[in-house]
Scaffold this active site. Structure first.
Site, PDB file in Angstrom:
ATOM      1  N   ILE A  33      56.762 -18.668  96.313  1.00 12.55           N
ATOM      2  CA  ILE A  33      56.798 -17.858  95.086  1.00 12.55           C
ATOM      3  C   ILE A  33      56.973 -16.367  95.395  1.00 12.55           C
ATOM      4  O   ILE A  33      57.409 -15.601  94.534  1.00 12.55           O
ATOM      5  CB  ILE A  33      55.514 -18.120  94.266  1.00 12.55           C
ATOM      6  CG1 ILE A  33      55.729 -17.782  92.793  1.00 12.55           C
ATOM      7  CG2 ILE A  33      54.314 -17.379  94.838  1.00 12.55           C
ATOM      8  CD1 ILE A  33      54.612 -18.284  91.884  1.00 12.55           C
ATOM      9  N   ASN A  89      50.401 -21.092 109.388  1.00 11.07           N
ATOM     10  CA  ASN A  89      49.177 -20.297 109.461  1.00 11.07           C
ATOM     11  C   ASN A  89      47.986 -21.252 109.459  1.00 11.07           C
ATOM     12  O   ASN A  89      47.953 -22.221 108.688  1.00 11.07           O
ATOM     13  CB  ASN A  89      49.113 -19.331 108.278  1.00 11.07           C
ATOM     14  CG  ASN A  89      50.094 -18.189 108.428  1.00 11.07           C
ATOM     15  OD1 ASN A  89      50.319 -17.707 109.530  1.00 11.07           O
ATOM     16  ND2 ASN A  89      50.694 -17.754 107.329  1.00 11.07           N
ATOM     17  N   GLU A  97      46.203 -18.512 103.356  1.00  8.05           N
ATOM     18  CA  GLU A  97      45.668 -18.307 102.004  1.00  8.05           C
ATOM     19  C   GLU A  97      45.442 -19.614 101.270  1.00  8.05           C
ATOM     20  O   GLU A  97      44.551 -19.703 100.423  1.00  8.05           O
ATOM     21  CB  GLU A  97      46.651 -17.452 101.179  1.00  8.05           C
ATOM     22  CG  GLU A  97      46.749 -16.008 101.638  1.00  8.05           C
ATOM     23  CD  GLU A  97      47.878 -15.260 100.933  1.00  8.05           C
ATOM     24  OE1 GLU A  97      48.563 -15.861 100.073  1.00  8.05           O
ATOM     25  OE2 GLU A  97      48.066 -14.076 101.258  1.00  8.05           O
ATOM     26  N   VAL A  98      46.279 -20.597 101.544  1.00  7.78           N
ATOM     27  CA  VAL A  98      46.182 -21.872 100.834  1.00  7.78           C
ATOM     28  C   VAL A  98      45.733 -22.944 101.829  1.00  7.78           C
ATOM     29  O   VAL A  98      46.420 -23.203 102.824  1.00  7.78           O
ATOM     30  CB  VAL A  98      47.538 -22.263 100.198  1.00  7.78           C
ATOM     31  CG1 VAL A  98      47.412 -23.602  99.480  1.00  7.78           C
ATOM     32  CG2 VAL A  98      47.996 -21.181  99.225  1.00  7.78           C
ATOM     33  N   HIS A 102      50.783 -26.428 105.467  1.00  8.57           N
ATOM     34  CA  HIS A 102      52.146 -26.124 105.020  1.00  8.57           C
ATOM     35  C   HIS A 102      52.892 -25.405 106.130  1.00  8.57           C
ATOM     36  O   HIS A 102      52.341 -24.551 106.810  1.00  8.57           O
ATOM     37  CB  HIS A 102      52.150 -25.281 103.742  1.00  8.57           C
ATOM     38  CG  HIS A 102      51.332 -24.029 103.817  1.00  8.57           C
ATOM     39  ND1 HIS A 102      49.964 -24.032 103.650  1.00  8.57           N
ATOM     40  CD2 HIS A 102      51.682 -22.739 104.043  1.00  8.57           C
ATOM     41  CE1 HIS A 102      49.504 -22.794 103.762  1.00  8.57           C
ATOM     42  NE2 HIS A 102      50.528 -21.983 104.017  1.00  8.57           N
ATOM     43  N   HIS A 104      55.946 -22.820 106.838  1.00  4.76           N
ATOM     44  CA  HIS A 104      56.866 -21.852 106.258  1.00  4.76           C
ATOM     45  C   HIS A 104      58.190 -21.977 107.001  1.00  4.76           C
ATOM     46  O   HIS A 104      58.211 -21.862 108.237  1.00  4.76           O
ATOM     47  CB  HIS A 104      56.372 -20.419 106.468  1.00  4.76           C
ATOM     48  CG  HIS A 104      55.088 -20.074 105.774  1.00  4.76           C
ATOM     49  ND1 HIS A 104      55.054 -19.354 104.596  1.00  4.76           N
ATOM     50  CD2 HIS A 104      53.797 -20.323 106.093  1.00  4.76           C
ATOM     51  CE1 HIS A 104      53.787 -19.167 104.229  1.00  4.76           C
ATOM     52  NE2 HIS A 104      53.006 -19.741 105.120  1.00  4.76           N
TER      53      HIS A 104
HETATM   54  P1  AMP Z   1      49.642 -18.981 103.792  1.00  8.12           P
HETATM   55  O1  AMP Z   1      49.280 -17.523 103.738  1.00  8.12           O
HETATM   56  O2  AMP Z   1      50.224 -19.424 105.093  1.00  8.12           O
HETATM   57  O3  AMP Z   1      48.493 -19.861 103.321  1.00  8.12           O
HETATM   58  O4  AMP Z   1      50.827 -19.161 102.763  1.00  8.12           O
HETATM   59  C1  AMP Z   1      50.646 -19.471 101.419  1.00  8.12           C
HETATM   60  C2  AMP Z   1      51.966 -19.204 100.750  1.00  8.12           C
HETATM   61  O5  AMP Z   1      51.945 -19.819  99.460  1.00  8.12           O
HETATM   62  C3  AMP Z   1      52.267 -17.722 100.514  1.00  8.12           C
HETATM   63  O6  AMP Z   1      53.461 -17.361 101.209  1.00  8.12           O
HETATM   64  C4  AMP Z   1      52.408 -17.610  98.982  1.00  8.12           C
HETATM   65  O7  AMP Z   1      53.422 -16.714  98.591  1.00  8.12           O
HETATM   66  C5  AMP Z   1      52.732 -19.045  98.607  1.00  8.12           C
HETATM   67  N1  AMP Z   1      52.385 -19.417  97.245  1.00  8.12           N
HETATM   68  C6  AMP Z   1      51.257 -19.137  96.572  1.00  8.12           C
HETATM   69  N2  AMP Z   1      51.285 -19.681  95.348  1.00  8.12           N
HETATM   70  C7  AMP Z   1      52.468 -20.337  95.243  1.00  8.12           C
HETATM   71  C8  AMP Z   1      53.098 -21.107  94.209  1.00  8.12           C
HETATM   72  N3  AMP Z   1      52.511 -21.327  93.026  1.00  8.12           N
HETATM   73  N4  AMP Z   1      54.317 -21.623  94.457  1.00  8.12           N
HETATM   74  C9  AMP Z   1      54.942 -21.405  95.649  1.00  8.12           C
HETATM   75  N5  AMP Z   1      54.393 -20.702  96.659  1.00  8.12           N
HETATM   76  C10 AMP Z   1      53.179 -20.175  96.454  1.00  8.12           C
END
Ligand code: AMP
Length: 116
Positions: A33, A89, A97-98, A102, A104
């Protein structure tokens, strides 16, 4: 098994919209996003694992499928030939963050040094 408070589980469940570029039985790939490069796609397992290490320990097959999907996405996005960066990450120091594993897939331009 999804978790109600996990953003990416909610994307898998269709509760939050995403721009999906590829889907397999066990994986989903969708555009980040807040893209950090011209091509920035996230590849996730549909099943919830908090990070890549947990996923690799619990399910080597789905881990391989995430990697294979990332490679196909890179090809379809046109970045395979010039190169791309694949980042998982993992944990607080990485800035994860999530808390759903995942990859990237980043590319489409010279990405510069690995760390800013
Ligand atoms: P990380 O910091 O490795 O956990 O990456 C989490 C990624 O999720 C970040 O690059 C965000 O921009 C991305 N992200 C957060 N919310 C969404 C969403 N609703 N749809 C797509 N990507 C998202």
């Amino acid at each position: 098994m999804g978790t109600d408070d996990c953003l990416f589980c909610r994307i898998v469940a269709g509760e939050i919209p995403a721009t999906v570029v590829r889907e397999t039985d066990k994986t989903l790939a969708f555009r980040d996003i807040a893209p950090k490069a011209p091509v920035h796609v996230l590849v996730i397992p549909k099943e919830h694992f908090v990070d890549v290490v947990t996923m690799a320990e619990a399910d080597p097959e789905v881990t391989a499928e995430v990697m294979a999907t990332a490679a196909i996405v890179a090809e379809h996005e046109g970045v395979a030939a010039d190169g791309f960066r694949l980042i998982f990450n993992t944990g607080p120091d990485s800035g994860q963050e999530v808390a759903h594993a995942h990859a990237h897939v980043l590319g489409g331009a010279p990405l510069g040094p690995m760390l800013a």
